[in-house]
Design a protein around this motif. Structure first.
Motif, PDB file in Angstrom:
ATOM      1  N   LEU A 189       1.009  -1.303   0.165  1.00  0.00           N
ATOM      2  CA  LEU A 189      -0.094   0.060  -0.090  1.00  0.00           C
ATOM      3  C   LEU A 189       0.683   1.230   0.027  1.00  0.00           C
ATOM      4  O   LEU A 189       0.329   2.093  -0.187  1.00  0.00           O
ATOM      5  CB  LEU A 189      -0.841  -0.168   1.157  1.00  0.00           C
ATOM      6  CG  LEU A 189      -2.212  -1.004   1.310  1.00  0.00           C
ATOM      7  CD1 LEU A 189      -2.664  -1.181   2.532  1.00  0.00           C
ATOM      8  CD2 LEU A 189      -2.944  -0.766  -0.090  1.00  0.00           C
ATOM      9  N   ILE A 190       1.895   1.193   0.622  1.00  0.00           N
ATOM     10  CA  ILE A 190       2.981   2.368   0.452  1.00  0.00           C
ATOM     11  C   ILE A 190       3.313   2.546  -0.854  1.00  0.00           C
ATOM     12  O   ILE A 190       3.219   3.940  -1.417  1.00  0.00           O
ATOM     13  CB  ILE A 190       4.440   2.063   1.183  1.00  0.00           C
ATOM     14  CG1 ILE A 190       4.011   1.593   2.520  1.00  0.00           C
ATOM     15  CG2 ILE A 190       5.411   2.927   1.058  1.00  0.00           C
ATOM     16  CD1 ILE A 190       5.428   1.057   3.178  1.00  0.00           C
ATOM     17  N   ASP A 191       3.381   1.683  -1.833  1.00  0.00           N
ATOM     18  CA  ASP A 191       3.732   2.169  -3.465  1.00  0.00           C
ATOM     19  C   ASP A 191       2.410   2.610  -4.008  1.00  0.00           C
ATOM     20  O   ASP A 191       2.440   3.452  -4.884  1.00  0.00           O
ATOM     21  CB  ASP A 191       4.158   0.723  -4.025  1.00  0.00           C
ATOM     22  CG  ASP A 191       5.656   0.678  -3.622  1.00  0.00           C
ATOM     23  OD1 ASP A 191       6.343   1.505  -3.945  1.00  0.00           O
ATOM     24  OD2 ASP A 191       5.887  -0.508  -3.300  1.00  0.00           O
ATOM     25  N   HIS A 192       1.084   2.207  -3.344  1.00  0.00           N
ATOM     26  CA  HIS A 192      -0.170   2.627  -3.911  1.00  0.00           C
ATOM     27  C   HIS A 192      -0.109   4.299  -3.953  1.00  0.00           C
ATOM     28  O   HIS A 192      -1.000   4.714  -4.405  1.00  0.00           O
ATOM     29  CB  HIS A 192      -1.387   1.986  -3.267  1.00  0.00           C
ATOM     30  CG  HIS A 192      -1.401   0.745  -3.823  1.00  0.00           C
ATOM     31  ND1 HIS A 192      -2.490  -0.123  -3.537  1.00  0.00           N
ATOM     32  CD2 HIS A 192      -0.877   0.193  -5.008  1.00  0.00           C
ATOM     33  CE1 HIS A 192      -2.628  -1.374  -4.293  1.00  0.00           C
ATOM     34  NE2 HIS A 192      -1.665  -1.137  -5.051  1.00  0.00           N
ATOM     35  N   LEU A 193       0.301   4.705  -2.691  1.00  0.00           N
ATOM     36  CA  LEU A 193       0.253   6.463  -2.422  1.00  0.00           C
ATOM     37  C   LEU A 193       1.066   6.983  -3.687  1.00  0.00           C
ATOM     38  O   LEU A 193       0.545   8.338  -3.933  1.00  0.00           O
ATOM     39  CB  LEU A 193       1.048   6.472  -1.039  1.00  0.00           C
ATOM     40  CG  LEU A 193       0.150   6.250   0.294  1.00  0.00           C
ATOM     41  CD1 LEU A 193       1.006   6.533   1.343  1.00  0.00           C
ATOM     42  CD2 LEU A 193      -1.137   6.830   0.180  1.00  0.00           C
ATOM     43  N   GLY A 194       2.087   6.453  -4.064  1.00  0.00           N
ATOM     44  CA  GLY A 194       2.839   6.889  -5.082  1.00  0.00           C
ATOM     45  C   GLY A 194       2.083   6.761  -6.415  1.00  0.00           C
ATOM     46  O   GLY A 194       1.997   7.705  -7.331  1.00  0.00           O
ATOM     47  N   ALA A 195       1.474   5.382  -6.694  1.00  0.00           N
ATOM     48  CA  ALA A 195       0.732   5.468  -7.835  1.00  0.00           C
ATOM     49  C   ALA A 195      -0.448   6.251  -7.989  1.00  0.00           C
ATOM     50  O   ALA A 195      -1.020   6.544  -8.857  1.00  0.00           O
ATOM     51  CB  ALA A 195       0.270   3.798  -7.821  1.00  0.00           C
ATOM     52  N   ALA A 196      -1.043   6.878  -6.967  1.00  0.00           N
ATOM     53  CA  ALA A 196      -1.890   7.906  -6.787  1.00  0.00           C
ATOM     54  C   ALA A 196      -1.983   8.869  -7.546  1.00  0.00           C
ATOM     55  O   ALA A 196      -2.640   9.690  -8.138  1.00  0.00           O
ATOM     56  CB  ALA A 196      -2.586   7.912  -5.545  1.00  0.00           C
ATOM     57  N   MET A 197      -0.513   9.251  -7.708  1.00  0.00           N
ATOM     58  CA  MET A 197      -0.126  10.536  -8.391  1.00  0.00           C
ATOM     59  C   MET A 197       0.776  10.347  -9.440  1.00  0.00           C
ATOM     60  O   MET A 197       1.057  11.161 -10.213  1.00  0.00           O
ATOM     61  CB  MET A 197       1.045  11.325  -7.380  1.00  0.00           C
ATOM     62  CG  MET A 197       0.139  11.864  -6.027  1.00  0.00           C
ATOM     63  SD  MET A 197       1.078  12.863  -5.270  1.00  0.00           S
ATOM     64  CE  MET A 197       2.088  11.655  -4.132  1.00  0.00           C
ATOM     65  N   ASP A 198       0.437   9.198 -10.147  1.00  0.00           N
ATOM     66  CA  ASP A 198       1.190   8.771 -11.224  1.00  0.00           C
ATOM     67  C   ASP A 198       0.642   9.551 -12.495  1.00  0.00           C
ATOM     68  O   ASP A 198       1.362   9.979 -13.283  1.00  0.00           O
ATOM     69  CB  ASP A 198       1.222   7.239 -11.514  1.00  0.00           C
ATOM     70  CG  ASP A 198       2.308   6.627 -10.985  1.00  0.00           C
ATOM     71  OD1 ASP A 198       3.131   7.215 -10.219  1.00  0.00           O
ATOM     72  OD2 ASP A 198       2.432   5.196 -10.628  1.00  0.00           O
ATOM     73  N   VAL A 199      -0.452   9.444 -12.567  1.00  0.00           N
ATOM     74  CA  VAL A 199      -1.385  10.143 -13.834  1.00  0.00           C
ATOM     75  C   VAL A 199      -0.873  11.666 -13.950  1.00  0.00           C
ATOM     76  O   VAL A 199      -0.583  12.147 -14.908  1.00  0.00           O
ATOM     77  CB  VAL A 199      -2.705   9.988 -13.923  1.00  0.00           C
ATOM     78  CG1 VAL A 199      -3.438  10.619 -14.736  1.00  0.00           C
ATOM     79  CG2 VAL A 199      -3.090   8.365 -13.982  1.00  0.00           C
ATOM     80  N   LYS A 200      -1.043  12.386 -12.658  1.00  0.00           N
ATOM     81  CA  LYS A 200      -0.624  13.923 -12.843  1.00  0.00           C
ATOM     82  C   LYS A 200       0.727  14.151 -13.007  1.00  0.00           C
ATOM     83  O   LYS A 200       1.095  15.114 -13.568  1.00  0.00           O
ATOM     84  CB  LYS A 200      -1.200  14.381 -11.580  1.00  0.00           C
ATOM     85  CG  LYS A 200      -0.349  14.010 -10.274  1.00  0.00           C
ATOM     86  CD  LYS A 200      -1.117  14.673  -8.940  1.00  0.00           C
ATOM     87  CE  LYS A 200      -0.954  16.221  -8.740  1.00  0.00           C
ATOM     88  NZ  LYS A 200      -1.448  16.611  -7.804  1.00  0.00           N
ATOM     89  N   GLN A 201       1.629  13.102 -12.511  1.00  0.00           N
ATOM     90  CA  GLN A 201       2.773  13.313 -12.788  1.00  0.00           C
ATOM     91  C   GLN A 201       3.391  13.067 -14.058  1.00  0.00           C
ATOM     92  O   GLN A 201       4.202  13.571 -14.684  1.00  0.00           O
ATOM     93  CB  GLN A 201       3.792  12.024 -11.938  1.00  0.00           C
ATOM     94  CG  GLN A 201       3.781  12.559 -10.571  1.00  0.00           C
ATOM     95  CD  GLN A 201       4.732  13.538 -10.032  1.00  0.00           C
ATOM     96  OE1 GLN A 201       5.425  14.159 -10.941  1.00  0.00           O
ATOM     97  NE2 GLN A 201       4.695  13.863  -8.731  1.00  0.00           N
ATOM     98  N   CYS A 202       2.565  12.271 -14.807  1.00  0.00           N
ATOM     99  CA  CYS A 202       2.790  11.740 -16.087  1.00  0.00           C
ATOM    100  C   CYS A 202       2.366  12.867 -16.984  1.00  0.00           C
ATOM    101  O   CYS A 202       3.240  13.255 -18.026  1.00  0.00           O
ATOM    102  CB  CYS A 202       2.253  10.699 -16.662  1.00  0.00           C
ATOM    103  SG  CYS A 202       2.444   9.925 -18.358  1.00  0.00           S
ATOM    104  N   VAL A 203       1.175  13.493 -16.934  1.00  0.00           N
ATOM    105  CA  VAL A 203       0.805  14.488 -17.686  1.00  0.00           C
ATOM    106  C   VAL A 203       1.910  16.064 -17.427  1.00  0.00           C
ATOM    107  O   VAL A 203       2.002  16.599 -18.319  1.00  0.00           O
ATOM    108  CB  VAL A 203      -0.520  15.090 -17.280  1.00  0.00           C
ATOM    109  CG1 VAL A 203      -0.714  16.284 -17.886  1.00  0.00           C
ATOM    110  CG2 VAL A 203      -1.842  13.957 -17.544  1.00  0.00           C
ATOM    111  N   HIS A 204       2.290  15.974 -16.388  1.00  0.00           N
ATOM    112  CA  HIS A 204       3.438  17.085 -16.023  1.00  0.00           C
ATOM    113  C   HIS A 204       4.380  16.841 -16.868  1.00  0.00           C
ATOM    114  O   HIS A 204       5.111  17.940 -17.455  1.00  0.00           O
ATOM    115  CB  HIS A 204       3.659  17.111 -14.551  1.00  0.00           C
ATOM    116  CG  HIS A 204       4.718  17.975 -14.319  1.00  0.00           C
ATOM    117  ND1 HIS A 204       4.557  19.383 -14.250  1.00  0.00           N
ATOM    118  CD2 HIS A 204       6.144  17.909 -13.732  1.00  0.00           C
ATOM    119  CE1 HIS A 204       5.634  19.987 -13.681  1.00  0.00           C
ATOM    120  NE2 HIS A 204       6.884  18.958 -13.479  1.00  0.00           N
TER     121      HIS A 204
END
Length: 581
Positions: free
Chosen positions: A352-367
């Protein structure tokens, strides 16, 4: 130079070419045989560790993956992960405080638009985080490296207060007030006892906010070198509510001893992030200090173990909710969340620790797309965790009774991948954009969807080792959305893993380059997002269907309907706020 003389040696070139052509699959970057990947042959690492700035610049300018005259003459891969902490050359330069080498790496990375700023090591640290840690330990030249790195981050990603070492010499709450130009105007601080309480933190914050300041200034808050001994939930909430308008909030070299403090932190963060308007934090480093807490505290004997399990389960539930909240609100200013202490979770819940990072992957990708960075398998970093942390290599090698890789895999691997995919889809459903940067464009959506498509297909490649991953993807991606991911849909429909050659279309206009390469199987790898899924208009249709959302019209997320698919014929769908199981 010695390097150039060695490379010009015909015998070296013949041997390097022969070794390169023995690669099993040229389309899979992991199987390509470069000289620099041989044990003890990483010339770039040697130059970085010894701070040979000129040699580092020469390797990057003439013999790196993007600059080598021939593919078998690649001697430097600045973004390749290596070592115990799985860092790249940027991490190594920051840790070694090699300012000259780091400067050469930064110039090369910016010139070739490498995605180095947000690359993480196995401890989820960037090169900036490592440089800050080294400076706080008083390592020579660390402040030079930190100054080089700080200048590279855009204004939209403000950094947590670091400050000089002397500022951290006592137990304080420090506030750095930032003016409209992004520069620090003044710094205030309140001295605390070495052992303090949340009520004392609230009182110190009240005094700091009472000091004279300009209304346009923005604070960056950090608590340094204190031990917080209590965990009153109302005081915890009051402290963070007082600093909702801060750009960053963090705890540096602090300890929180109470067994309930981690749970209260998770609840407070989740509640505040769900508010409208949400906190203004771009970075929040608050969880690390809770690693000092003992979940068995207050109970003895067998009851202590039972209490620890119950508290750990409550924490896991809160992390699932927090990840879902972040994924469902890609417009949140939050870009970085401090890593949660794994010691507070049961072994089966640490993914679940990695899920916290995965939750922001989409906005990071668009950035990254908007920054013009060349993306290469952006979402695959989440898949690498399966091999790094969920495969028991020692058992696989030592136990002669194991005949299949899946027997040496962690049983939560499929659940982990399903959760990552669920969070990506949830962020995609929620849409994105901001007043500053504008809504996501059709081209950005096409590139984003193409990157997600390639990651989902990569999950299907794992079917032999992870049975059930195909059903997990079917549960996560609704039928109305599956048309946005054509390669994933084809793979699921055919009930077999796709051919790797068919994962990406051949890069347009590169036929002449392919003929110039030496005869070999495979083709040159390239990013799915660069061409946005050439020839696939379904994601573009979906992007046009939500254009009205980006024009500022009010809507209820629960009633929002997508017209995914050709001809605008799609079904309504909602964000899935269930547990990321």
């Amino acid at each position: 130079s010695v390097i150039e003389q060695a490379v010009d040696n015909p015998q070296f070139q013949d041997w390097a070419c022969q070794w390169y052509k023995m690669s099993e699959d040229f389309s899979d970057d992991r199987s390509v045989r470069y000289i620099c990947r041989l044990p003890g042959c990483s010339v770039l690492k040697h130059c970085v560790v010894n701070n040979f700035g000129a040699c580092t610049a020469l390797l990057l300018e003439s013999y790196s993956t993007g600059t080598a005259p021939k593919p078998w003459l690649v001697l430097a891969e600045p973004l390749r992960y290596f070592g115990k902490f799985q860092g790249n050359a940027f991490h190594e330069a920051a840790y070694s405080c090699a300012a000259s080498a780091l400067d050469a790496l930064i110039r090369h990375g910016n010139e070739h638009k490498l995605n180095w700023k947000e690359s993480l090591d196995s401890e989820s640290k960037t090169a900036l985080d490592i440089a800050r840690d080294r400076m706080q330990k008083g390592i020579a030249n660390a402040e030079v490296c930190l100054a080089l790195l700080v200048r590279q981050y855009p204004a939209g990603l403000e950094l947590p207060v670091t400050g000089p070492v002397e500022m951290l010499a006592e137990n304080v709450v420090a506030v750095s007030w930032i003016g409209a130009d992004g520069q620090e105007v003044v710094r205030h601080r309140e001295v605390l006892d070495s052992e303090t309480t949340w009520k004392a933190l609230v009182a110190a914050s009240t005094r700091l906010l009472a000091q004279a300041r300009d209304a346009q200034w923005t604070p960056m808050v950090i608590v340094c070198k204190v031990a917080v001994v209590d965990a009153d939930e109302s005081d915890v909430r009051n402290f963070f509510e007082m600093w909702k308008f801060a750009k960053s909030v963090g705890f540096s070299k602090c300890r929180m001893h109470h067994p309930d403090v981690a749970l209260h932190l998770c609840k407070t963060m989740n509640d505040l992030l769900q508010q409208d308007p949400p906190p203004n934090w771009t970075r929040a480093y608050v969880f690390g200090a809770a690693a000092a807490s003992d979940l068995r505290s207050g109970v003895e004997g067998r009851d202590a173990e039972q209490m620890a399990r119950e508290r750990s389960e409550d924490l896991a539930d809160q992390l699932r909710t927090l990840a879902a909240t972040i994924a469902a609100r890609p417009l949140l200013p939050l870009w970085r969340l401090g890593r949660f202490p794994a010691c507070l979770l049961a072994a089966e819940d640490r993914y679940l620790i990695d899920h916290l990072g995965a939750a922001m992957d989409v906005k990071q990708c668009v950035h990254q797309i908007r920054e013009g960075a060349v993306l290469y398998r952006f979402f695959w970093s989440r898949l690498v965790a399966v091999e790094r942390r969920m495969l028991d290599r020692m058992r696989l090698l030592a136990d002669s009774n194991i005949e299949r890789i899946q027997d040496a895999m962690d049983p939560v691997a499929v659940r982990y991948l399903e959760g990552c995919a669920r969070l990506w889809v949830q962020s995609l459903q929620s849409g994105g954009g901001s007043e500053e940067s504008g809504p996501w464009t059709q081209l950005e959506i096409r590139k984003l969807v193409a990157e997600m498509d390639s990651a989902l297909v990569a999950m299907l490649w794992m079917q032999s080792a992870l049975p059930g991953v195909d059903e997990a993807i079917r549960r996560v991606v609704p039928r109305s959305l599956l048309e946005l991911f054509p390669k994933t849909a084809d793979a699921l429909a055919s009930q077999r893993s796709p051919e790797r050659e068919a994962l990406w279309d051949r890069q347009p206009g590169r036929e002449q380059d392919e003929r110039e390469r030496p005869s070999m199987p495979g083709k040159q790898s390239w990013s799915a997002s660069r061409y946005g899924g050439t020839g696939d208009t379904r994601s573009a249709d979906w992007g046009r269907s939500q254009a009205w959302t980006a024009k500022g019209k009010s809507r209820d997320d629960s009633d929002w309907r997508s017209t995914a698919g050709r001809g605008g014929q799609g079904k309504g769908w909602k964000g899935d706020g269930r547990r990321a199981q």
